[in-house]
Design a protein around this motif. Structure first.
Motif, PDB file in Angstrom:
ATOM      1  N   ASN A  70      -3.282   7.856   1.966  1.00 49.75           N
ATOM      2  CA  ASN A  70      -3.777   6.735   2.763  1.00 49.75           C
ATOM      3  C   ASN A  70      -3.321   6.857   4.212  1.00 49.75           C
ATOM      4  O   ASN A  70      -2.208   7.307   4.483  1.00 49.75           O
ATOM      5  CB  ASN A  70      -3.279   5.415   2.178  1.00 49.75           C
ATOM      6  N   PHE A  89      -4.587  13.849  -5.466  1.00 52.94           N
ATOM      7  CA  PHE A  89      -3.680  13.018  -4.679  1.00 52.94           C
ATOM      8  C   PHE A  89      -4.498  12.320  -3.604  1.00 52.94           C
ATOM      9  O   PHE A  89      -5.270  12.969  -2.898  1.00 52.94           O
ATOM     10  CB  PHE A  89      -2.597  13.874  -4.023  1.00 52.94           C
ATOM     11  N   THR A  90      -4.315  11.018  -3.467  1.00 60.08           N
ATOM     12  CA  THR A  90      -4.986  10.264  -2.416  1.00 60.08           C
ATOM     13  C   THR A  90      -3.955   9.926  -1.349  1.00 60.08           C
ATOM     14  O   THR A  90      -2.928   9.305  -1.644  1.00 60.08           O
ATOM     15  CB  THR A  90      -5.618   8.975  -2.970  1.00 60.08           C
ATOM     16  N   GLU A 135       0.847  -1.200   0.000  1.00 51.94           N
ATOM     17  CA  GLU A 135       0.000   0.000   0.000  1.00 51.94           C
ATOM     18  C   GLU A 135       0.883   1.251   0.000  1.00 51.94           C
ATOM     19  O   GLU A 135       1.822   1.350   0.773  1.00 51.94           O
ATOM     20  CB  GLU A 135      -0.894  -0.013   1.246  1.00 51.94           C
ATOM     21  N   LYS A 136       0.596   2.183  -0.870  1.00 50.37           N
ATOM     22  CA  LYS A 136       1.370   3.409  -0.957  1.00 50.37           C
ATOM     23  C   LYS A 136       0.738   4.492  -0.090  1.00 50.37           C
ATOM     24  O   LYS A 136      -0.474   4.537   0.085  1.00 50.37           O
ATOM     25  CB  LYS A 136       1.432   3.904  -2.402  1.00 50.37           C
ATOM     26  N   ARG A 165       2.235  18.364  -8.556  1.00 50.02           N
ATOM     27  CA  ARG A 165       3.154  17.603  -7.712  1.00 50.02           C
ATOM     28  C   ARG A 165       4.227  18.520  -7.112  1.00 50.02           C
ATOM     29  O   ARG A 165       4.535  18.434  -5.924  1.00 50.02           O
ATOM     30  CB  ARG A 165       3.814  16.484  -8.497  1.00 50.02           C
ATOM     31  N   GLU A 187      -8.671  12.790  -0.188  1.00 49.08           N
ATOM     32  CA  GLU A 187      -8.296  13.146  -1.544  1.00 49.08           C
ATOM     33  C   GLU A 187      -8.055  14.641  -1.600  1.00 49.08           C
ATOM     34  O   GLU A 187      -8.909  15.430  -1.208  1.00 49.08           O
ATOM     35  CB  GLU A 187      -9.399  12.754  -2.530  1.00 49.08           C
ATOM     36  N   THR A 220      -0.889   8.532  -3.711  1.00 47.51           N
ATOM     37  CA  THR A 220      -0.993   8.240  -5.133  1.00 47.51           C
ATOM     38  C   THR A 220      -1.513   9.480  -5.849  1.00 47.51           C
ATOM     39  O   THR A 220      -2.262  10.270  -5.267  1.00 47.51           O
ATOM     40  CB  THR A 220      -1.939   7.052  -5.411  1.00 47.51           C
ATOM     41  N   GLU A 221      -1.104   9.645  -7.104  1.00 44.28           N
ATOM     42  CA  GLU A 221      -1.520  10.806  -7.891  1.00 44.28           C
ATOM     43  C   GLU A 221      -2.262  10.343  -9.136  1.00 44.28           C
ATOM     44  O   GLU A 221      -1.836   9.408  -9.811  1.00 44.28           O
ATOM     45  CB  GLU A 221      -0.305  11.630  -8.306  1.00 44.28           C
ATOM     46  N   VAL A 222      -3.362  11.023  -9.416  1.00 42.95           N
ATOM     47  CA  VAL A 222      -4.104  10.794 -10.651  1.00 42.95           C
ATOM     48  C   VAL A 222      -4.264  12.149 -11.322  1.00 42.95           C
ATOM     49  O   VAL A 222      -4.881  13.061 -10.760  1.00 42.95           O
ATOM     50  CB  VAL A 222      -5.489  10.164 -10.377  1.00 42.95           C
TER      51      VAL A 222
END
Length: 133
Positions: free
Chosen positions: A36, A33-34, A16-17, A84, A72, A20-22
């Motif tokens: 966690n 960016f999510t 698990e990171k 970023r 998010e 994360t970027e979408v």
């Protein structure tokens, strides 16, 4: 109970990171960016810091579900800076601000302890009061 185990709210699972970027394909220079295992504390700090940047057009976060420890963060920039890079800059500035806060707090705490120790030395009658005051 419906709530997850407490350790599940901050320990990352195998593979698990943390982030994360979408990239958003509809809006230029925008990404989501999510994060966690994080909550409102970090989300609001990052959002506030990002909005101080003149290159950030929009920054906001949402918690998808109250029982899931993630948020998010959506960032849109003016294309001078990538989302970023804006996030990395905001993180560096936050670390610097928090280091300053820690240093100043520790300094004031130590000064308060010294003043408190000095007041105890003035305690002549042993009852916590200085005679004549």
């Amino acid at each position: 109970m419906n709530a997850p185990d407490r350790f599940d709210t901050f320990l990352l699972g195998d593979g698990e990171k943390k982030v994360t970027e979408v990239a958003d394909t509809r809006i230029p220079s925008a990404s989501t960016f999510t994060f966690n295992k994080e909550d409102h504390t970090l989300g609001n700090l990052l959002r506030s810091q990002l909005l101080k940047s003149p290159h950030v057009k929009y920054s906001g976060y949402r918690i998808p579900h109250p029982l899931v420890s993630s948020f998010e963060l959506r960032i849109q920039t003016d294309s001078t800076l990538t989302p970023r890079a804006a996030l990395q800059q905001a993180c560096r500035e936050l670390v610097s601000d928090l280091s300053t806060l820690s240093r100043e707090f520790t300094k004031e705490w130590e000064l308060r302890k010294m003043v408190g120790d000095g007041a105890k030395g003035d305690d002549k009658d042993g009852k916590g009061k200085v005679p004549g005051r």
